[in-house]
Write a protein that holds these residues in place. Structure first.
Motif, PDB file in Angstrom:
ATOM      1  N   LEU A 262       0.839  -1.201   0.000  1.00 34.63           N
ATOM      2  CA  LEU A 262       0.000   0.000   0.000  1.00 34.63           C
ATOM      3  C   LEU A 262       0.878   1.256   0.000  1.00 34.63           C
ATOM      4  O   LEU A 262       0.561   2.247  -0.677  1.00 34.63           O
ATOM      5  CB  LEU A 262      -0.927  -0.014   1.218  1.00 34.63           C
ATOM      6  CG  LEU A 262      -2.008   1.074   1.275  1.00 34.63           C
ATOM      7  CD1 LEU A 262      -2.793   1.134  -0.018  1.00 34.63           C
ATOM      8  CD2 LEU A 262      -2.951   0.834   2.442  1.00 34.63           C
ATOM      9  N   ALA A 263       1.994   1.201   0.730  1.00 34.87           N
ATOM     10  CA  ALA A 263       2.926   2.333   0.735  1.00 34.87           C
ATOM     11  C   ALA A 263       3.468   2.578  -0.670  1.00 34.87           C
ATOM     12  O   ALA A 263       3.597   3.728  -1.111  1.00 34.87           O
ATOM     13  CB  ALA A 263       4.074   2.069   1.703  1.00 34.87           C
ATOM     14  N   LEU A 264       3.742   1.487  -1.371  1.00 36.41           N
ATOM     15  CA  LEU A 264       4.239   1.589  -2.747  1.00 36.41           C
ATOM     16  C   LEU A 264       3.190   2.251  -3.639  1.00 36.41           C
ATOM     17  O   LEU A 264       3.494   3.122  -4.456  1.00 36.41           O
ATOM     18  CB  LEU A 264       4.557   0.182  -3.258  1.00 36.41           C
ATOM     19  CG  LEU A 264       5.685   0.067  -4.288  1.00 36.41           C
ATOM     20  CD1 LEU A 264       6.981   0.597  -3.712  1.00 36.41           C
ATOM     21  CD2 LEU A 264       5.828  -1.374  -4.755  1.00 36.41           C
ATOM     22  N   LEU A 265       1.924   1.837  -3.441  1.00 37.08           N
ATOM     23  CA  LEU A 265       0.819   2.420  -4.207  1.00 37.08           C
ATOM     24  C   LEU A 265       0.698   3.916  -3.898  1.00 37.08           C
ATOM     25  O   LEU A 265       0.524   4.738  -4.799  1.00 37.08           O
ATOM     26  CB  LEU A 265      -0.494   1.690  -3.873  1.00 37.08           C
ATOM     27  CG  LEU A 265      -1.754   2.258  -4.547  1.00 37.08           C
ATOM     28  CD1 LEU A 265      -1.747   1.932  -6.031  1.00 37.08           C
ATOM     29  CD2 LEU A 265      -3.024   1.729  -3.900  1.00 37.08           C
ATOM     30  N   LEU A 266       0.813   4.269  -2.603  1.00 35.13           N
ATOM     31  CA  LEU A 266       0.718   5.675  -2.199  1.00 35.13           C
ATOM     32  C   LEU A 266       1.809   6.502  -2.888  1.00 35.13           C
ATOM     33  O   LEU A 266       1.558   7.591  -3.393  1.00 35.13           O
ATOM     34  CB  LEU A 266       0.869   5.816  -0.677  1.00 35.13           C
ATOM     35  CG  LEU A 266      -0.248   5.265   0.196  1.00 35.13           C
ATOM     36  CD1 LEU A 266       0.043   5.539   1.657  1.00 35.13           C
ATOM     37  CD2 LEU A 266      -1.577   5.874  -0.204  1.00 35.13           C
ATOM     38  N   ALA A 267       3.035   5.960  -2.891  1.00 35.04           N
ATOM     39  CA  ALA A 267       4.153   6.664  -3.527  1.00 35.04           C
ATOM     40  C   ALA A 267       3.876   6.845  -5.017  1.00 35.04           C
ATOM     41  O   ALA A 267       4.075   7.935  -5.573  1.00 35.04           O
ATOM     42  CB  ALA A 267       5.457   5.895  -3.302  1.00 35.04           C
ATOM     43  N   ALA A 268       3.395   5.775  -5.671  1.00 33.19           N
ATOM     44  CA  ALA A 268       3.132   5.834  -7.117  1.00 33.19           C
ATOM     45  C   ALA A 268       2.047   6.863  -7.423  1.00 33.19           C
ATOM     46  O   ALA A 268       2.186   7.684  -8.340  1.00 33.19           O
ATOM     47  CB  ALA A 268       2.729   4.456  -7.625  1.00 33.19           C
ATOM     48  N   LEU A 269       0.941   6.845  -6.637  1.00 29.18           N
ATOM     49  CA  LEU A 269      -0.154   7.783  -6.872  1.00 29.18           C
ATOM     50  C   LEU A 269       0.295   9.228  -6.642  1.00 29.18           C
ATOM     51  O   LEU A 269      -0.061  10.119  -7.415  1.00 29.18           O
ATOM     52  CB  LEU A 269      -1.341   7.451  -5.942  1.00 29.18           C
ATOM     53  CG  LEU A 269      -2.127   6.166  -6.254  1.00 29.18           C
ATOM     54  CD1 LEU A 269      -3.212   5.946  -5.207  1.00 29.18           C
ATOM     55  CD2 LEU A 269      -2.735   6.223  -7.647  1.00 29.18           C
ATOM     56  N   SER A 270       1.100   9.452  -5.570  1.00 29.98           N
ATOM     57  CA  SER A 270       1.566  10.816  -5.298  1.00 29.98           C
ATOM     58  C   SER A 270       2.442  11.323  -6.430  1.00 29.98           C
ATOM     59  O   SER A 270       2.332  12.477  -6.847  1.00 29.98           O
ATOM     60  CB  SER A 270       2.385  10.904  -4.004  1.00 29.98           C
ATOM     61  OG  SER A 270       1.966   9.984  -3.076  1.00 29.98           O
ATOM     62  N   LEU A 271       3.344  10.455  -6.906  1.00 28.23           N
ATOM     63  CA  LEU A 271       4.233  10.887  -7.986  1.00 28.23           C
ATOM     64  C   LEU A 271       3.454  11.144  -9.270  1.00 28.23           C
ATOM     65  O   LEU A 271       3.745  12.090 -10.006  1.00 28.23           O
ATOM     66  CB  LEU A 271       5.341   9.849  -8.209  1.00 28.23           C
ATOM     67  CG  LEU A 271       6.363   9.795  -7.061  1.00 28.23           C
ATOM     68  CD1 LEU A 271       7.389   8.704  -7.294  1.00 28.23           C
ATOM     69  CD2 LEU A 271       7.058  11.151  -6.893  1.00 28.23           C
ATOM     70  N   ALA A 272       2.427  10.289  -9.523  1.00 30.04           N
ATOM     71  CA  ALA A 272       1.593  10.497 -10.711  1.00 30.04           C
ATOM     72  C   ALA A 272       0.889  11.856 -10.631  1.00 30.04           C
ATOM     73  O   ALA A 272       0.868  12.628 -11.597  1.00 30.04           O
ATOM     74  CB  ALA A 272       0.566   9.370 -10.832  1.00 30.04           C
ATOM     75  N   LEU A 273       0.351  12.171  -9.441  1.00 28.00           N
ATOM     76  CA  LEU A 273      -0.330  13.455  -9.252  1.00 28.00           C
ATOM     77  C   LEU A 273       0.664  14.612  -9.400  1.00 28.00           C
ATOM     78  O   LEU A 273       0.338  15.655  -9.994  1.00 28.00           O
ATOM     79  CB  LEU A 273      -0.994  13.502  -7.875  1.00 28.00           C
ATOM     80  CG  LEU A 273      -1.790  14.773  -7.556  1.00 28.00           C
ATOM     81  CD1 LEU A 273      -2.940  14.977  -8.535  1.00 28.00           C
ATOM     82  CD2 LEU A 273      -2.338  14.737  -6.117  1.00 28.00           C
ATOM     83  N   ALA A 274       1.893  14.408  -8.896  1.00 22.13           N
ATOM     84  CA  ALA A 274       2.917  15.447  -8.998  1.00 22.13           C
ATOM     85  C   ALA A 274       3.247  15.740 -10.461  1.00 22.13           C
ATOM     86  O   ALA A 274       3.291  16.903 -10.882  1.00 22.13           O
ATOM     87  CB  ALA A 274       4.174  15.019  -8.245  1.00 22.13           C
ATOM     88  N   VAL A 275       3.464  14.672 -11.248  1.00 20.05           N
ATOM     89  CA  VAL A 275       3.815  14.850 -12.665  1.00 20.05           C
ATOM     90  C   VAL A 275       2.654  15.503 -13.420  1.00 20.05           C
ATOM     91  O   VAL A 275       2.854  16.462 -14.180  1.00 20.05           O
ATOM     92  CB  VAL A 275       4.186  13.489 -13.304  1.00 20.05           C
ATOM     93  CG1 VAL A 275       4.332  13.633 -14.811  1.00 20.05           C
ATOM     94  CG2 VAL A 275       5.474  12.956 -12.687  1.00 20.05           C
ATOM     95  N   TRP A 276       1.452  15.019 -13.173  1.00 20.70           N
ATOM     96  CA  TRP A 276       0.247  15.552 -13.829  1.00 20.70           C
ATOM     97  C   TRP A 276       0.116  17.060 -13.539  1.00 20.70           C
ATOM     98  O   TRP A 276      -0.127  17.869 -14.435  1.00 20.70           O
ATOM     99  CB  TRP A 276      -0.972  14.782 -13.331  1.00 20.70           C
ATOM    100  CG  TRP A 276      -2.223  14.989 -14.133  1.00 20.70           C
ATOM    101  CD1 TRP A 276      -2.481  15.984 -15.032  1.00 20.70           C
ATOM    102  CD2 TRP A 276      -3.401  14.161 -14.100  1.00 20.70           C
ATOM    103  NE1 TRP A 276      -3.738  15.843 -15.555  1.00 20.70           N
ATOM    104  CE2 TRP A 276      -4.320  14.747 -15.002  1.00 20.70           C
ATOM    105  CE3 TRP A 276      -3.774  13.019 -13.394  1.00 20.70           C
ATOM    106  CZ2 TRP A 276      -5.592  14.203 -15.211  1.00 20.70           C
ATOM    107  CZ3 TRP A 276      -5.026  12.482 -13.596  1.00 20.70           C
ATOM    108  CH2 TRP A 276      -5.930  13.062 -14.510  1.00 20.70           C
TER     109      TRP A 276
END
Lengths: 118, 133
Positions: free
Chosen positions: A5-19
């Motif tokens: 879940l931590a990995l998912l959180l990191a991925a989602l945050s980075l996706a939102l950051a790039v977007w």
């Protein structure tokens, strides 16, 4: 704390950051899709926070529980605060605020994992 | 004065300042509460950095003419602080056994503490009120 879940959180945050960064560079205001992503991310953060709290109450604790609790509280309130602050500005700078918030969230996810694993 | 200090680029600046106000305060609080005697100088500087970030954040959000001056002073103190502490921590690491936000010119925070006051001063300067003629 669930590592996947931590990995998912990191991925989602980075996706939102790039977007958000792309949006800021293109002089766009935050889109509905970004808000949806932010909402999903916040929901996942809340799930992780509930799991972590249950584990701590159950006796599985990181070395520095106080620091961990501080980071946990911060990551829960950070995203809603950032979205609130960013959306008030209907310009590219709203996207800039979202990008900063998302990057900070990713850093907090990382720090939480580090503290949890000692 | 119009609330211009917190709009546009100012909104982004406030967001970054708020993050640093929070993280520097938390760091100083934990350092001072748990083990103050280990590195009193570094921890007091942590507290100073935290105070500067809090004052700058509030001043930018308030966005009045008076708070613009407050922001100008706190951001200047911040720039002097990060340069002084950065230099001292590199020159005399013994005096800084534990890190502050400003150690190594803010290297632990991606050098954002070094860039932030420069951007802050630029922003405050670009938002100077124009006198009516």
């Amino acid at each position: 704390m669930l590592a996947p879940l931590a990995l998912l959180l990191a991925a989602l945050s980075l996706a939102l950051a790039v977007w958000s960064l792309v949006g800021a560079l293109r002089a766009a205001r935050p889109s509905g899709g970004q808000l949806l992503l932010a909402a999903v991310l916040e929901a996942a953060i809340l799930v992780q926070a509930v799991i972590a709290t249950a584990l701590v109450v159950g006796g599985t604790r990181p070395l520095s529980t106080a620091t961990f609790a501080g980071y946990l509280l911060t990551i829960v309130v950070l995203l809603p605060a950032g979205v609130f602050w960013g959306l008030a500005d209907r310009s590219r700078w709203g996207n800039g605020v979202l990008a900063v918030t998302a990057v900070t969230t990713a850093v907090l996810v990382l720090r939480l994992e580090q503290i949890w694993n000692g | 004065m119009r609330p211009a200090l917190r709009s546009g680029p100012g909104r982004l600046l406030v967001a970054v300042y708020a993050v640093f106000a929070l993280s520097a305060s938390a760091r100083a609080l934990v350092q001072i509460a748990t083990d103050f005697s280990a590195a009193p100088l570094a921890y007091l500087l942590s507290a100073l950095a935290a105070a500067v970030y809090v004052v700058a954040t509030v001043a930018l959000v308030r966005s009045s003419e008076r708070s613009r001056r407050v922001a100008l002073v706190s951001v200047t103190v911040e720039l002097v602080g990060v340069l002084t502490v950065g230099l001292l921590s590199v020159e005399d690491p013994v005096a800084f056994p534990d890190a502050t936000v400003w150690s190594g010119f803010g290297a632990g925070y991606g050098y954002v503490p070094l860039v932030l006051p420069v951007l802050g001063l630029w922003w405050l300067r670009s938002q100077r009120p124009r006198r009516a003629v």
